[in-house]
Write an enzyme that holds these catalytic residues in place. Structure first.
Site, PDB file in Angstrom:
ATOM      1  N   LYS A 146      -1.270  11.015   1.207  1.00  0.00           N
ATOM      2  CA  LYS A 146      -0.293  10.554   0.210  1.00  0.00           C
ATOM      3  C   LYS A 146      -0.708  10.976  -1.206  1.00  0.00           C
ATOM      4  CE  LYS A 146      -0.721   6.258   1.460  1.00  0.00           C
ATOM      5  NZ  LYS A 146      -1.640   6.443   2.605  1.00  0.00           N
TER       6      LYS A 146
ATOM      7  N   ARG B   7      16.333  15.753  13.304  1.00  0.00           N
ATOM      8  CA  ARG B   7      16.517  17.116  12.822  1.00  0.00           C
ATOM      9  C   ARG B   7      17.827  17.293  12.069  1.00  0.00           C
ATOM     10  NH1 ARG B   7      15.062  21.295  17.547  1.00  0.00           N
ATOM     11  NH2 ARG B   7      15.257  22.687  15.742  1.00  0.00           N
TER      12      ARG B   7
ATOM     13  N   ASP C 129      -2.157   4.014  -4.422  1.00  0.00           N
ATOM     14  CA  ASP C 129      -2.867   3.080  -3.547  1.00  0.00           C
ATOM     15  C   ASP C 129      -2.192   1.711  -3.476  1.00  0.00           C
ATOM     16  OD1 ASP C 129      -5.027   2.601  -1.716  1.00  0.00           O
ATOM     17  OD2 ASP C 129      -5.841   1.246  -3.223  1.00  0.00           O
TER      18      ASP C 129
ATOM     19  N   HIS D 225       0.845  -1.187   0.000  1.00  0.00           N
ATOM     20  CA  HIS D 225       0.000   0.000   0.000  1.00  0.00           C
ATOM     21  C   HIS D 225       0.884   1.241   0.000  1.00  0.00           C
ATOM     22  CE1 HIS D 225      -3.233   2.758   0.886  1.00  0.00           C
ATOM     23  NE2 HIS D 225      -2.604   3.183   1.969  1.00  0.00           N
TER      24      HIS D 225
END
Length: 308
Positions: free
Chosen positions: A157, A241, A175, A136
């Site tokens: 998405k 970060r 998908d 997926h």
């Protein structure tokens, strides 16, 4: 097992005789040229491979009288060989076709030279027999970098993929993504044929990307170079970060560089995905910004300590 009709059409073959088989029992990607078998040597006979007859093998068979050739072919086809292909457009002897029919062995003819056909056959077999899985996600091509967008359903998405399309990038699959391991270190993704170039947008429905954005906005397949996992921003989670420690996800025993991008109001994820693609390309070329930044920081503190 390989579909016989797909095998025939993809390799441009002509079926020379009737067969009851719809599937070819092929599980290896190599081929075998049976010259040694025609001479009677059957040790290490790779009978499970596609059998390719070139000019040398055909010339030898034709040099034999029929009474000598038939026992040679009978013994050869007593093994469970998947099929026989003659190259150079050569027509095999009649007794070969008769014995093949008796053993229900499909015989094909190729117009190509033996070497060229063998190369194409191996490439085809590597593609159709490669390990594959369906995942997926959304697969896009950004600056030539194949990016698999993953995350929970409804995280955005497809919406981010639409924004990337508007910025000139390309969609491969939405998908569901069919992933194939093409080598020990690389994966290739494409869309299932039924949903290829279609995309689902909540509130709008299904759209045809090729019709809306044009052929330049879609691509049939691409190498999967990295994975971007999109998730809802969670307070208290220590998100990376600096990016000094590379993260990987394993798909079909292949490790793929992976980053997690949290979704938060005001963040332009399309730009972040573009930057991630460019940064991944830089790493492949040998430059790691996080490592260079750390090196400069360490050099700065070392210089400061030397002064004191």
């Amino acid at each position: 097992m390989i579909d016989l009709e797909d095998f025939r059409t993809k390799l441009g073959l002509e079926l020379l005789g009737p067969t009851t088989k719809k599937q070819l029992d092929i599980n290896v990607t190599d081929i075998n040229r049976p010259g040694m078998q025609f001479c009677g040597f059957y040790e290490y006979f790779a009978h499970e491979r596609v059998q390719v007859i070139g000019k040398v093998e055909m010339t030898y068979l034709e040099s034999l009288e029929s009474r000598m050739r038939r026992p040679v072919l009978e013994k050869y086809m007593s093994y469970p060989i998947p099929c026989i292909i003659t190259c150079w457009g050569m027509t095999p002897p009649r007794d070969l076709l008769e014995i093949a029919r008796a053993h229900d062995v499909p015989v094909f003819q190729s117009k190509l030279k033996t070497t060229k056909f063998s190369l194409q056959a191996i490439m085809y077999l590597n593609r159709v027999l490669a390990p594959h899985i369906t995942r997926h996600g959304v697969l896009v091509d950004v600056y030539g970098v194949g990016i698999l967008l993953t995350g929970e359903s409804g995280v955005g998405k497809s919406e981010n993929a639409i924004e990337l399309l508007k910025r000139g990038h390309r969609l491969i699959a939405d998908d569901a993504v069919d992933i194939t391991r093409t080598s020990a270190h690389s994966l290739r993704g494409t869309a299932p044929e039924l949903i290829r170039y279609y995309m689902e947008l909540r509130g709008i429905g299904v759209i045809d990307v090729r019709q809306l954005f044009g052929m330049s906005a879609v691509k049939e397949s691409t190498r999967i170079d990295m994975i971007i996992n999109i998730e809802q921003w969670k307070d208290g989670v220590n998100y990376d970060r600096i990016g000094l420690d590379d993260q990987y996800s394993t798909i079909l025993d292949v490790e793929v560089p992976t980053v997690t991008v949290p979704v938060k109001p005001g963040r332009n994820l399309a730009i972040i995905i573009e930057v991630a693609a460019l940064n991944n390309r830089q790493k492949k070329l040998g430059y790691n910004a996080a490592q260079e930044f750390t090196r400069q920081i360490n050099a700065h503190f070392e210089a400061e300590q030397a002064v004191w």
